[in-house]
Design a protein around this motif. Structure first.
Motif, short mmCIF file in Angstrom:
data_model
loop_
_atom_site.label_atom_id
_atom_site.label_comp_id
_atom_site.label_asym_id
_atom_site.label_seq_id
_atom_site.Cartn_x
_atom_site.Cartn_y
_atom_site.Cartn_z
N GLU A 188 0.83 -1.20 0.00
CA GLU A 188 0.00 0.00 0.00
C GLU A 188 0.86 1.25 0.00
N ARG A 189 2.00 1.19 0.72
CA ARG A 189 2.90 2.35 0.74
C ARG A 189 3.55 2.55 -0.63
N LEU A 190 3.89 1.44 -1.31
CA LEU A 190 4.53 1.54 -2.62
C LEU A 190 3.54 1.94 -3.70
N PHE A 191 2.31 1.40 -3.62
CA PHE A 191 1.29 1.66 -4.63
C PHE A 191 0.01 2.14 -3.96
N PRO A 192 0.01 3.35 -3.45
CA PRO A 192 -1.15 3.85 -2.70
C PRO A 192 -2.43 3.83 -3.53
N GLY A 193 -3.48 3.23 -2.94
CA GLY A 193 -4.78 3.22 -3.58
C GLY A 193 -5.03 2.05 -4.51
N HIS A 194 -3.97 1.36 -4.94
CA HIS A 194 -4.12 0.28 -5.91
C HIS A 194 -3.44 -1.00 -5.44
N SER A 195 -3.29 -1.18 -4.15
CA SER A 195 -2.52 -2.31 -3.63
C SER A 195 -3.13 -3.65 -4.04
N LEU A 196 -4.45 -3.79 -3.99
CA LEU A 196 -5.09 -5.05 -4.35
C LEU A 196 -4.89 -5.37 -5.83
N LEU A 197 -4.98 -4.35 -6.67
CA LEU A 197 -4.79 -4.55 -8.10
C LEU A 197 -3.36 -4.99 -8.39
N TRP A 198 -2.39 -4.34 -7.75
CA TRP A 198 -1.00 -4.71 -7.97
C TRP A 198 -0.70 -6.09 -7.40
N LEU A 199 -1.32 -6.43 -6.29
CA LEU A 199 -1.14 -7.77 -5.73
C LEU A 199 -1.64 -8.82 -6.72
N THR A 200 -2.77 -8.54 -7.36
CA THR A 200 -3.30 -9.45 -8.37
C THR A 200 -2.36 -9.54 -9.57
N PHE A 201 -1.81 -8.41 -9.98
CA PHE A 201 -0.89 -8.36 -11.11
C PHE A 201 0.35 -9.21 -10.84
N PHE A 202 0.99 -8.98 -9.69
CA PHE A 202 2.21 -9.72 -9.37
C PHE A 202 1.91 -11.21 -9.16
N ALA A 203 0.76 -11.52 -8.56
CA ALA A 203 0.37 -12.91 -8.36
C ALA A 203 0.16 -13.60 -9.70
N GLY A 204 -0.43 -12.89 -10.67
CA GLY A 204 -0.64 -13.45 -11.99
C GLY A 204 0.67 -13.76 -12.70
N VAL A 205 1.62 -12.83 -12.60
CA VAL A 205 2.93 -13.06 -13.22
C VAL A 205 3.63 -14.24 -12.56
N LEU A 206 3.59 -14.30 -11.22
CA LEU A 206 4.21 -15.40 -10.50
C LEU A 206 3.54 -16.73 -10.85
N ALA A 207 2.22 -16.73 -10.97
CA ALA A 207 1.50 -17.95 -11.33
C ALA A 207 1.90 -18.42 -12.73
#
Length: 264
Positions: A5-24
């Motif tokens: 949240e500190r790195l990507f304020p306001g979009h933490s859930l979206l970025w978590l989904t993005f990084f999880a998708g790449v890792l998957a």
């Protein structure tokens, strides 16, 4: 989650989904390696299906399986290269120019372009395999094909189209300001345009998977790093030309070596 949240304020859930998708995607590609052995009893689960894609010829596996493999490759390799552009767009949310939904639409548009590329690449792989030009690992069996792909990629590095697309990728803020469209639909169109620019920049390098092998994780990792660095302005300006020279020398060598014995 708080750090995100500190790195990507306001979009933490979206970025978590993005990084999880790449890792998957990377995890699935690892599971599809021919040397990867699953624990007993897992053969009927998802990873077993992924592994079966590489058990024989991709032509035997079928077009849908080939598309799935290339789609995973595109997500794993190309999504990280566009992260600086996605982050730039995300930062525009602080100016009320963009929102979380529009960011998701942008990323979706970008990935749709690479999904289209995956369809074309899968079809090409199946045809080349049917002609005996690729083995079961998606690697070229022809020096002419391997050398030709390397030389084409090398020459494309110096083309005006490559330079134009690379310039747009290296300057995402300028790109967004030049082609801005408001709203979620506008963001989707902007993502499609960004994906097209990225495709114009990287398609030749992606097709080198047929030289190294489409299931070669080392190639995927190296290509992802090179394409990411090439899109960074200061590094990319110094990397693109030497990479082109290296590819040309490599391609010429691959074509010339089989002819050398006939010269003596």
């Amino acid at each position: 989650m708080l750090s995100l949240e500190r790195l990507f304020p306001g979009h933490s859930l979206l970025w978590l989904t993005f990084f999880a998708g790449v890792l998957a995607a990377w995890s699935a590609l690892f599971a599809m390696q021919a040397s990867f052995e699953l624990p007993a009893g897992w053969q009927e689960l998802g990873p077993g299906y992924l592994l079966s894609l590489c058990a024989g010829s991709i032509a035997d596996a079928g077009f849908p399986s080939a598309v799935l493999m290339w789609s995973l490759m595109s997500l794993a390799m190309m999504a990280p290269t566009a992260f600086p552009a996605f982050k730039t767009y995300s930062d525009l949310a602080h100016t009320d120019a963009a929102s979380g939904r529009s960011l998701a639409a942008l990323i979706s548009g970008y990935l749709l372009v690479w999904l289209g590329f995956s369809f074309v690449a899968a079809l090409l792989q199946i045809r080349l395999t049917e002609f005996g030009l690729l083995n079961t690992l998606g690697q070229s069996t022809s020096e002419i094909l391997s050398g030709g792909l390397l030389i084409v990629a090398a020459l494309y590095q110096f083309s005006s189209l490559k330079n134009a697309c690379l310039s747009a990728c290296q300057n995402p803020m300028t790109f967004f300001f030049s082609h801005w469209q408001p709203g979620n639909l506008g963001a989707l169109k902007l993502g499609l345009r960004l994906g097209a620019v990225c495709l114009g920049c990287c398609w030749a390098l992606m097709l080198l998977a047929f030289v190294a092998g489409t299931m070669n994780l080392a190639f995927m990792g190296l290509a992802m790093v090179l394409m990411t660095l090439e899109k960074l302005p200061q590094i990319g300006a110094k990397l693109s030309a030497p990479l082109g020279v290296f590819l040309f020398i490599a391609g010429s060598t691959v074509v010339a070596l089989p002819l050398m014995p006939n010269l003596f």
